[in-house]
Design a protein around this motif. Sequence first.
Motif, PDB file in Angstrom:
ATOM      1  N   LEU A  22     145.859 -19.608  95.349  1.00  0.00           N
ATOM      2  CA  LEU A  22     144.915 -19.429  94.244  1.00  0.00           C
ATOM      3  C   LEU A  22     145.401 -18.379  93.244  1.00  0.00           C
ATOM      4  N   SER A  23     145.935 -17.275  93.737  1.00  0.00           N
ATOM      5  CA  SER A  23     146.406 -16.232  92.824  1.00  0.00           C
ATOM      6  C   SER A  23     147.669 -16.658  92.083  1.00  0.00           C
ATOM      7  N   ALA A  24     148.497 -17.489  92.689  1.00  0.00           N
ATOM      8  CA  ALA A  24     149.699 -17.974  92.016  1.00  0.00           C
ATOM      9  C   ALA A  24     149.342 -18.867  90.831  1.00  0.00           C
ATOM     10  N   ILE A  25     148.208 -19.504  90.878  1.00  0.00           N
ATOM     11  CA  ILE A  25     147.751 -20.351  89.775  1.00  0.00           C
ATOM     12  C   ILE A  25     146.938 -19.538  88.774  1.00  0.00           C
ATOM     13  N   ALA A  26     146.077 -18.658  89.240  1.00  0.00           N
ATOM     14  CA  ALA A  26     145.122 -17.964  88.374  1.00  0.00           C
ATOM     15  C   ALA A  26     145.759 -16.872  87.517  1.00  0.00           C
ATOM     16  N   ILE A  27     146.690 -16.111  88.029  1.00  0.00           N
ATOM     17  CA  ILE A  27     147.247 -14.973  87.286  1.00  0.00           C
ATOM     18  C   ILE A  27     147.992 -15.422  86.036  1.00  0.00           C
ATOM     19  N   PRO A  28     148.899 -16.400  86.090  1.00  0.00           N
ATOM     20  CA  PRO A  28     149.559 -16.836  84.846  1.00  0.00           C
ATOM     21  C   PRO A  28     148.582 -17.430  83.826  1.00  0.00           C
ATOM     22  N   GLN A  29     147.570 -18.149  84.294  1.00  0.00           N
ATOM     23  CA  GLN A  29     146.584 -18.712  83.374  1.00  0.00           C
ATOM     24  C   GLN A  29     145.777 -17.603  82.689  1.00  0.00           C
ATOM     25  N   TYR A  30     145.470 -16.550  83.411  1.00  0.00           N
ATOM     26  CA  TYR A  30     144.735 -15.423  82.839  1.00  0.00           C
ATOM     27  C   TYR A  30     145.600 -14.711  81.795  1.00  0.00           C
ATOM     28  N   GLN A  31     146.878 -14.510  82.084  1.00  0.00           N
ATOM     29  CA  GLN A  31     147.777 -13.852  81.128  1.00  0.00           C
ATOM     30  C   GLN A  31     147.892 -14.672  79.845  1.00  0.00           C
ATOM     31  N   ARG A  32     147.946 -15.974  79.974  1.00  0.00           N
ATOM     32  CA  ARG A  32     148.017 -16.848  78.802  1.00  0.00           C
ATOM     33  C   ARG A  32     146.711 -16.772  77.996  1.00  0.00           C
ATOM     34  N   TYR A  33     145.591 -16.709  78.693  1.00  0.00           N
ATOM     35  CA  TYR A  33     144.285 -16.576  78.042  1.00  0.00           C
ATOM     36  C   TYR A  33     144.212 -15.276  77.248  1.00  0.00           C
ATOM     37  N   VAL A  34     144.697 -14.184  77.807  1.00  0.00           N
ATOM     38  CA  VAL A  34     144.701 -12.892  77.123  1.00  0.00           C
ATOM     39  C   VAL A  34     145.586 -12.955  75.879  1.00  0.00           C
ATOM     40  N   ALA A  35     146.756 -13.591  75.983  1.00  0.00           N
ATOM     41  CA  ALA A  35     147.661 -13.719  74.838  1.00  0.00           C
ATOM     42  C   ALA A  35     147.016 -14.536  73.721  1.00  0.00           C
ATOM     43  N   LYS A  36     146.337 -15.618  74.071  1.00  0.00           N
ATOM     44  CA  LYS A  36     145.652 -16.437  73.056  1.00  0.00           C
ATOM     45  C   LYS A  36     144.551 -15.633  72.370  1.00  0.00           C
ATOM     46  N   ALA A  37     143.849 -14.810  73.122  1.00  0.00           N
ATOM     47  CA  ALA A  37     142.785 -13.977  72.540  1.00  0.00           C
ATOM     48  C   ALA A  37     143.376 -12.943  71.585  1.00  0.00           C
ATOM     49  N   GLU A  38     144.527 -12.369  71.916  1.00  0.00           N
ATOM     50  CA  GLU A  38     145.172 -11.401  71.031  1.00  0.00           C
ATOM     51  C   GLU A  38     145.620 -12.062  69.735  1.00  0.00           C
ATOM     52  N   VAL A  39     146.176 -13.264  69.826  1.00  0.00           N
ATOM     53  CA  VAL A  39     146.616 -13.992  68.631  1.00  0.00           C
ATOM     54  C   VAL A  39     145.409 -14.347  67.757  1.00  0.00           C
ATOM     55  N   ALA A  40     144.330 -14.790  68.370  1.00  0.00           N
ATOM     56  CA  ALA A  40     143.123 -15.139  67.610  1.00  0.00           C
ATOM     57  C   ALA A  40     142.533 -13.912  66.918  1.00  0.00           C
ATOM     58  N   SER A  41     142.543 -12.773  67.581  1.00  0.00           N
ATOM     59  CA  SER A  41     142.046 -11.535  66.987  1.00  0.00           C
ATOM     60  C   SER A  41     142.899 -11.119  65.794  1.00  0.00           C
ATOM     61  N   ALA A  42     144.209 -11.207  65.958  1.00  0.00           N
ATOM     62  CA  ALA A  42     145.111 -10.852  64.859  1.00  0.00           C
ATOM     63  C   ALA A  42     144.946 -11.812  63.689  1.00  0.00           C
ATOM     64  N   LEU A  43     144.784 -13.095  63.961  1.00  0.00           N
ATOM     65  CA  LEU A  43     144.603 -14.077  62.892  1.00  0.00           C
ATOM     66  C   LEU A  43     143.301 -13.837  62.140  1.00  0.00           C
ATOM     67  N   ALA A  44     142.256 -13.452  62.837  1.00  0.00           N
ATOM     68  CA  ALA A  44     140.988 -13.156  62.176  1.00  0.00           C
ATOM     69  C   ALA A  44     141.135 -11.964  61.234  1.00  0.00           C
ATOM     70  N   THR A  45     141.889 -10.954  61.647  1.00  0.00           N
ATOM     71  CA  THR A  45     142.118  -9.791  60.793  1.00  0.00           C
ATOM     72  C   THR A  45     142.966 -10.161  59.584  1.00  0.00           C
ATOM     73  N   VAL A  46     144.021 -10.939  59.814  1.00  0.00           N
ATOM     74  CA  VAL A  46     144.898 -11.363  58.721  1.00  0.00           C
ATOM     75  C   VAL A  46     144.141 -12.250  57.732  1.00  0.00           C
ATOM     76  N   SER A  47     143.240 -13.072  58.230  1.00  0.00           N
ATOM     77  CA  SER A  47     142.443 -13.924  57.338  1.00  0.00           C
ATOM     78  C   SER A  47     141.546 -13.097  56.434  1.00  0.00           C
ATOM     79  N   GLY A  48     141.069 -11.964  56.931  1.00  0.00           N
ATOM     80  CA  GLY A  48     140.290 -11.061  56.093  1.00  0.00           C
ATOM     81  C   GLY A  48     141.137 -10.428  55.003  1.00  0.00           C
TER      82      GLY A  48
END
Length: 149
Positions: A22-48
């Motif tokens: 379970l951890s071998a599957i969940a940890i990489p998916q969580y890291q990818r989720y965090v990266a997508k959230a960082e990109v979305a946050s940066a894009l929202a700031t750049v759009s402003g």
Amino acid sequence: MKKQQGFTLIELMIVVAVIGVLSAIAIPQYQRYVAKAEVASALATVSGVKTNVEAHAVETGSFPNGQSAAQALGVPSMDIGSISLVQDTDDTGAIVFQFGTTASASVSSIVAEKYFKLARTSAGSWECSSGDDSDAAGVDESLLPKNCK
């Protein structure tokens, strides 16, 4: 008659194996989720920032360029990276977001030191991209929000 005193070794080994899978599957998916959230946050700031840059380009007839222009337009500073304005021609250019390093900021290792940009065309439209195909420093296309593809 003997009463059961606890778990057997095989039962404990099965539980450890299940947790490992379970951890071998969940940890990489969580890291990818965090990266997508960082990109979305940066894009929202750049759009402003895009609104201020567009107003400047329309009023003056030229795309703002450099750090002094960015400060004059009120470009915010962010912990996860930096925003810069790059002029291509008089009325075209790009707003570039460069992610910081994992050591200098709390940035996911998936997007560390990578960038994406919003480019203004001469027609006044904006295009989002994460670098050329040959450019390894661009953010992975799969991490960009749908409105940036």
